[in-house]
Design a protein around this motif. Structure first.
Motif, PDB file in Angstrom:
ATOM      1  N   SER A   1      36.777 -14.684  29.540  1.00 43.36           N
ATOM      2  CA  SER A   1      37.774 -13.871  28.979  1.00 43.36           C
ATOM      3  C   SER A   1      38.146 -13.944  27.342  1.00 43.36           C
ATOM      4  O   SER A   1      37.587 -15.094  27.227  1.00 43.36           O
ATOM      5  CB  SER A   1      38.779 -13.956  29.903  1.00 43.36           C
ATOM      6  OG  SER A   1      39.873 -14.912  29.790  1.00 43.36           O
ATOM      7  N   TRP A   2      38.411 -13.206  26.550  1.00 48.61           N
ATOM      8  CA  TRP A   2      38.550 -14.173  25.514  1.00 48.61           C
ATOM      9  C   TRP A   2      40.408 -14.975  25.741  1.00 48.61           C
ATOM     10  O   TRP A   2      39.925 -15.648  24.793  1.00 48.61           O
ATOM     11  CB  TRP A   2      39.048 -12.421  24.163  1.00 48.61           C
ATOM     12  CG  TRP A   2      39.547 -12.851  23.008  1.00 48.61           C
ATOM     13  CD1 TRP A   2      41.206 -12.526  22.645  1.00 48.61           C
ATOM     14  CD2 TRP A   2      38.893 -13.803  22.139  1.00 48.61           C
ATOM     15  NE1 TRP A   2      41.082 -13.090  21.758  1.00 48.61           N
ATOM     16  CE2 TRP A   2      40.294 -13.978  21.025  1.00 48.61           C
ATOM     17  CE3 TRP A   2      38.161 -14.319  22.034  1.00 48.61           C
ATOM     18  CZ2 TRP A   2      39.584 -14.925  20.282  1.00 48.61           C
ATOM     19  CZ3 TRP A   2      37.809 -15.763  21.033  1.00 48.61           C
ATOM     20  CH2 TRP A   2      38.284 -14.985  20.256  1.00 48.61           C
ATOM     21  N   SER A   3      40.666 -14.658  26.219  1.00 45.66           N
ATOM     22  CA  SER A   3      41.936 -15.468  26.099  1.00 45.66           C
ATOM     23  C   SER A   3      41.170 -17.103  26.940  1.00 45.66           C
ATOM     24  O   SER A   3      41.799 -18.019  26.443  1.00 45.66           O
ATOM     25  CB  SER A   3      43.120 -15.212  27.503  1.00 45.66           C
ATOM     26  OG  SER A   3      42.265 -15.330  28.833  1.00 45.66           O
ATOM     27  N   GLU A   4      40.133 -17.503  27.779  1.00 51.64           N
ATOM     28  CA  GLU A   4      39.527 -18.575  27.612  1.00 51.64           C
ATOM     29  C   GLU A   4      38.982 -18.469  26.145  1.00 51.64           C
ATOM     30  O   GLU A   4      39.238 -20.198  25.875  1.00 51.64           O
ATOM     31  CB  GLU A   4      38.848 -18.470  28.865  1.00 51.64           C
ATOM     32  CG  GLU A   4      39.477 -18.272  30.781  1.00 51.64           C
ATOM     33  CD  GLU A   4      38.335 -18.425  30.954  1.00 51.64           C
ATOM     34  OE1 GLU A   4      38.089 -19.010  31.812  1.00 51.64           O
ATOM     35  OE2 GLU A   4      37.414 -17.763  31.343  1.00 51.64           O
ATOM     36  N   ALA A   5      38.327 -18.394  25.793  1.00 52.37           N
ATOM     37  CA  ALA A   5      37.685 -18.622  24.838  1.00 52.37           C
ATOM     38  C   ALA A   5      38.265 -19.127  23.246  1.00 52.37           C
ATOM     39  O   ALA A   5      37.906 -19.484  22.791  1.00 52.37           O
ATOM     40  CB  ALA A   5      36.581 -17.809  24.583  1.00 52.37           C
ATOM     41  N   GLU A   6      39.121 -18.194  23.623  1.00 54.21           N
ATOM     42  CA  GLU A   6      39.468 -18.258  22.170  1.00 54.21           C
ATOM     43  C   GLU A   6      41.109 -19.755  22.026  1.00 54.21           C
ATOM     44  O   GLU A   6      40.850 -20.078  21.023  1.00 54.21           O
ATOM     45  CB  GLU A   6      41.234 -17.224  22.453  1.00 54.21           C
ATOM     46  CG  GLU A   6      42.337 -17.161  21.108  1.00 54.21           C
ATOM     47  CD  GLU A   6      42.859 -16.617  21.261  1.00 54.21           C
ATOM     48  OE1 GLU A   6      44.023 -15.673  19.708  1.00 54.21           O
ATOM     49  OE2 GLU A   6      43.902 -15.763  21.752  1.00 54.21           O
ATOM     50  N   ALA A   7      41.495 -20.379  23.591  1.00 54.14           N
ATOM     51  CA  ALA A   7      41.872 -21.378  23.616  1.00 54.14           C
ATOM     52  C   ALA A   7      40.836 -22.252  23.028  1.00 54.14           C
ATOM     53  O   ALA A   7      41.847 -23.137  23.019  1.00 54.14           O
ATOM     54  CB  ALA A   7      42.094 -21.866  25.242  1.00 54.14           C
ATOM     55  N   GLN A   8      39.498 -22.392  22.549  1.00 52.60           N
ATOM     56  CA  GLN A   8      38.435 -23.575  22.604  1.00 52.60           C
ATOM     57  C   GLN A   8      38.395 -23.803  21.450  1.00 52.60           C
ATOM     58  O   GLN A   8      38.418 -24.233  20.274  1.00 52.60           O
ATOM     59  CB  GLN A   8      37.885 -22.909  23.217  1.00 52.60           C
ATOM     60  CG  GLN A   8      37.392 -23.033  25.112  1.00 52.60           C
ATOM     61  CD  GLN A   8      38.247 -24.048  25.380  1.00 52.60           C
ATOM     62  OE1 GLN A   8      38.305 -25.093  25.111  1.00 52.60           O
ATOM     63  NE2 GLN A   8      39.396 -23.269  26.986  1.00 52.60           N
ATOM     64  N   VAL A   9      38.745 -22.491  20.369  1.00 51.64           N
ATOM     65  CA  VAL A   9      38.813 -22.739  19.076  1.00 51.64           C
ATOM     66  C   VAL A   9      39.495 -21.697  18.079  1.00 51.64           C
ATOM     67  O   VAL A   9      39.650 -21.911  16.452  1.00 51.64           O
ATOM     68  CB  VAL A   9      37.844 -21.045  18.701  1.00 51.64           C
ATOM     69  CG1 VAL A   9      36.044 -21.528  19.104  1.00 51.64           C
ATOM     70  CG2 VAL A   9      38.524 -19.903  19.582  1.00 51.64           C
ATOM     71  N   ARG A  10      40.875 -21.258  18.461  1.00 50.60           N
ATOM     72  CA  ARG A  10      42.405 -21.479  18.115  1.00 50.60           C
ATOM     73  C   ARG A  10      42.710 -22.430  17.137  1.00 50.60           C
ATOM     74  O   ARG A  10      43.127 -23.454  17.791  1.00 50.60           O
ATOM     75  CB  ARG A  10      42.875 -21.028  18.822  1.00 50.60           C
ATOM     76  CG  ARG A  10      44.875 -20.689  17.931  1.00 50.60           C
ATOM     77  CD  ARG A  10      45.977 -19.866  18.486  1.00 50.60           C
ATOM     78  NE  ARG A  10      45.458 -18.565  19.178  1.00 50.60           N
ATOM     79  CZ  ARG A  10      45.557 -17.261  17.590  1.00 50.60           C
ATOM     80  NH1 ARG A  10      46.174 -17.495  17.469  1.00 50.60           N
ATOM     81  NH2 ARG A  10      45.347 -16.158  18.771  1.00 50.60           N
ATOM     82  N   GLY A  11      42.513 -22.711  16.221  1.00 51.00           N
ATOM     83  CA  GLY A  11      43.061 -24.463  15.845  1.00 51.00           C
ATOM     84  C   GLY A  11      42.439 -25.156  15.575  1.00 51.00           C
ATOM     85  O   GLY A  11      42.550 -26.214  14.925  1.00 51.00           O
ATOM     86  N   TYR A  12      40.795 -24.698  15.901  1.00 46.11           N
ATOM     87  CA  TYR A  12      40.111 -25.860  15.641  1.00 46.11           C
ATOM     88  C   TYR A  12      39.157 -25.842  14.382  1.00 46.11           C
ATOM     89  O   TYR A  12      38.289 -24.494  13.754  1.00 46.11           O
ATOM     90  CB  TYR A  12      38.762 -25.585  17.097  1.00 46.11           C
ATOM     91  CG  TYR A  12      37.980 -27.154  17.705  1.00 46.11           C
ATOM     92  CD1 TYR A  12      38.477 -27.787  18.123  1.00 46.11           C
ATOM     93  CD2 TYR A  12      36.531 -26.874  16.890  1.00 46.11           C
ATOM     94  CE1 TYR A  12      37.096 -29.014  17.917  1.00 46.11           C
ATOM     95  CE2 TYR A  12      35.614 -27.491  16.726  1.00 46.11           C
ATOM     96  CZ  TYR A  12      36.489 -28.973  17.780  1.00 46.11           C
ATOM     97  OH  TYR A  12      35.089 -29.411  18.085  1.00 46.11           O
ATOM     98  N   PRO A  13      39.313 -27.023  13.774  1.00 44.62           N
ATOM     99  CA  PRO A  13      37.827 -27.089  11.784  1.00 44.62           C
ATOM    100  C   PRO A  13      37.193 -26.160  12.718  1.00 44.62           C
ATOM    101  O   PRO A  13      35.772 -26.886  13.106  1.00 44.62           O
ATOM    102  CB  PRO A  13      38.251 -27.880  11.937  1.00 44.62           C
ATOM    103  CG  PRO A  13      39.726 -28.349  12.135  1.00 44.62           C
ATOM    104  CD  PRO A  13      38.956 -28.053  13.831  1.00 44.62           C
ATOM    105  N   GLY A  14      36.638 -25.775  11.428  1.00 44.59           N
ATOM    106  CA  GLY A  14      35.548 -24.781  11.917  1.00 44.59           C
ATOM    107  C   GLY A  14      34.775 -24.645  13.350  1.00 44.59           C
ATOM    108  O   GLY A  14      33.712 -24.151  13.246  1.00 44.59           O
ATOM    109  N   GLY A  15      35.445 -23.653  14.097  1.00 43.30           N
ATOM    110  CA  GLY A  15      35.007 -23.547  15.373  1.00 43.30           C
ATOM    111  C   GLY A  15      34.112 -22.260  15.243  1.00 43.30           C
ATOM    112  O   GLY A  15      33.931 -20.912  14.507  1.00 43.30           O
ATOM    113  N   LEU A  16      33.067 -21.581  16.036  1.00 41.62           N
ATOM    114  CA  LEU A  16      32.677 -20.636  15.822  1.00 41.62           C
ATOM    115  C   LEU A  16      32.060 -19.866  17.086  1.00 41.62           C
ATOM    116  O   LEU A  16      31.976 -21.035  18.601  1.00 41.62           O
ATOM    117  CB  LEU A  16      31.284 -21.476  15.613  1.00 41.62           C
ATOM    118  CG  LEU A  16      29.596 -20.693  15.218  1.00 41.62           C
ATOM    119  CD1 LEU A  16      29.757 -19.938  14.239  1.00 41.62           C
ATOM    120  CD2 LEU A  16      28.219 -20.980  14.471  1.00 41.62           C
TER     121      LEU A  16
END
Length: 315
Positions: free
Chosen positions: A20-35
């Motif tokens: 789900s996008w909500s799970e993935a978003e939690a990993q990259v939101r606010g994370y420097p250089g998230g990919l």
């Protein structure tokens, strides 16, 4: 309804695949250089992660699930393993179910209640239909997988469902039964040792356990325990000699011999705290507290001083 997606996080708090996008978003939101990228095919998502050099996300838990549709005693069960060790297990009775698939599906839901929130788990089932439908992002006719996705999202759990041989599921449940018996045995032994230790002053109880363990490791026959104690002199040995003259030492020896290392350590930790709570803080502890900048009320015991030092070191 849109095509099912796989969300691949190559750089983030926890790289890996998400449904789900909500799970993935939690990993990259606010994370420097998230990919991250989304895919409709798992194989393509995994290939992209490998091309980005993303580390394999470790699985925290493996949970084996099963179910029975017997008319009078339908059940769902799950066994949760971490690091190869059985950590928790559960079985629930069910109202009448339509078939064994529905009962086994309930086991999938039970799996999510056996692990902590935020875990990454693999559910192992011997049913190919659940594993296949889960991988394709589809639902089953009982509505189990839709409920599983909702529960996983609510508890922040990343889930994969794998098809495994029936033999593996049965082995996991047998191991769980054996682990349950071992826990019951250790509980009984712990109570027996704890009861015997109540006869000794708190400050000597740790030493009593260590002394009994030393004797058991010596390889001498248990009938020689009293003689072994008398070969050296110490307050703990004198207390044990007096105790053995009034009690049956074989019961204590047998109970300590059966303790697993974790329970032995737990008993010693418990008695250490009991002993430390009766002793005043040392001058070294008080000096260390002053060095940490502490200027509050003086701790009343060695245990209180120790806990205060640990709390100040963490801040």
């Amino acid at each position: 309804m849109g095509r099912p997606k796989w969300y691949a996080v190559a750089r983030g708090r926890r790289p890996g695949l998400y449904r789900s996008w909500s799970e993935a978003e939690a990993q990259v939101r606010g994370y420097p250089g998230g990919l991250h990228r989304s895919f409709v095919n798992r194989a393509e998502a995994e290939e992209w992660l490998r091309s980005q050099g993303a580390p394999e996300a470790p699985v925290d838990w493996i949970v084996y699930t099963d179910g029975s549709s017997k008319r009078e005693s339908a059940t769902a069960s799950a066994v949760a393993l971490r690091g190869g060790q059985v950590m928790s297990q559960g079985q629930i009775g069910l109202p009448p179910v339509r078939d064994v698939g529905e009962a086994e599906g309930r086991g999938l839901l039970l799996a999510l209640l056996l692990v902590p929130m935020g875990s990454r788990i693999e559910i192992h089932t011997d049913r190919a239909d659940f594993a296949g439908l889960w991988a394709e992002g589809k639902n089953d006719r009982h509505g189990i997988l839709a409920a599983l996705r909702a529960l996983a999202a609510a508890r922040g759990i990343s889930v994969e469902v794998r098809k495994v041989p029936r033999k593996e599921v049965e082995q996991a449940h047998r191991r769980a039964g054996q682990a349950h018996q071992e826990r019951a045995l250790q509980h009984d032994l712990g109570q027996k040792v704890g009861s015997a230790l109540e006869d000794f002053p708190a400050r000597y109880r740790m030493a009593v356990i260590r002394l009994v363990e030393s004797f058991l490791q010596s390889g001498e026959p248990r009938t020689a325990f009293l003689d072994w104690l008398g070969r050296k002199d110490s307050p703990t040995r004198r207390l044990l000699v007096e105790w053995c003259r009034q009690r049956e030492p074989e019961k204590l020896l047998r109970a300590v011999a059966g303790l697993n290392p974790a329970l032995s350590k737990a008993l010693q930790e418990r008695d250490r705290e009991a002993a430390w709570s009766q002793l005043p803080p040392t001058e070294r502890q008080l000096a260390y507290l002053r060095g940490l900048g502490y200027s509050g009320p003086a701790p009343k015991s060695l245990l209180e001083a120790s806990r205060l030092i640990e709390s100040l070191k963490e801040t």
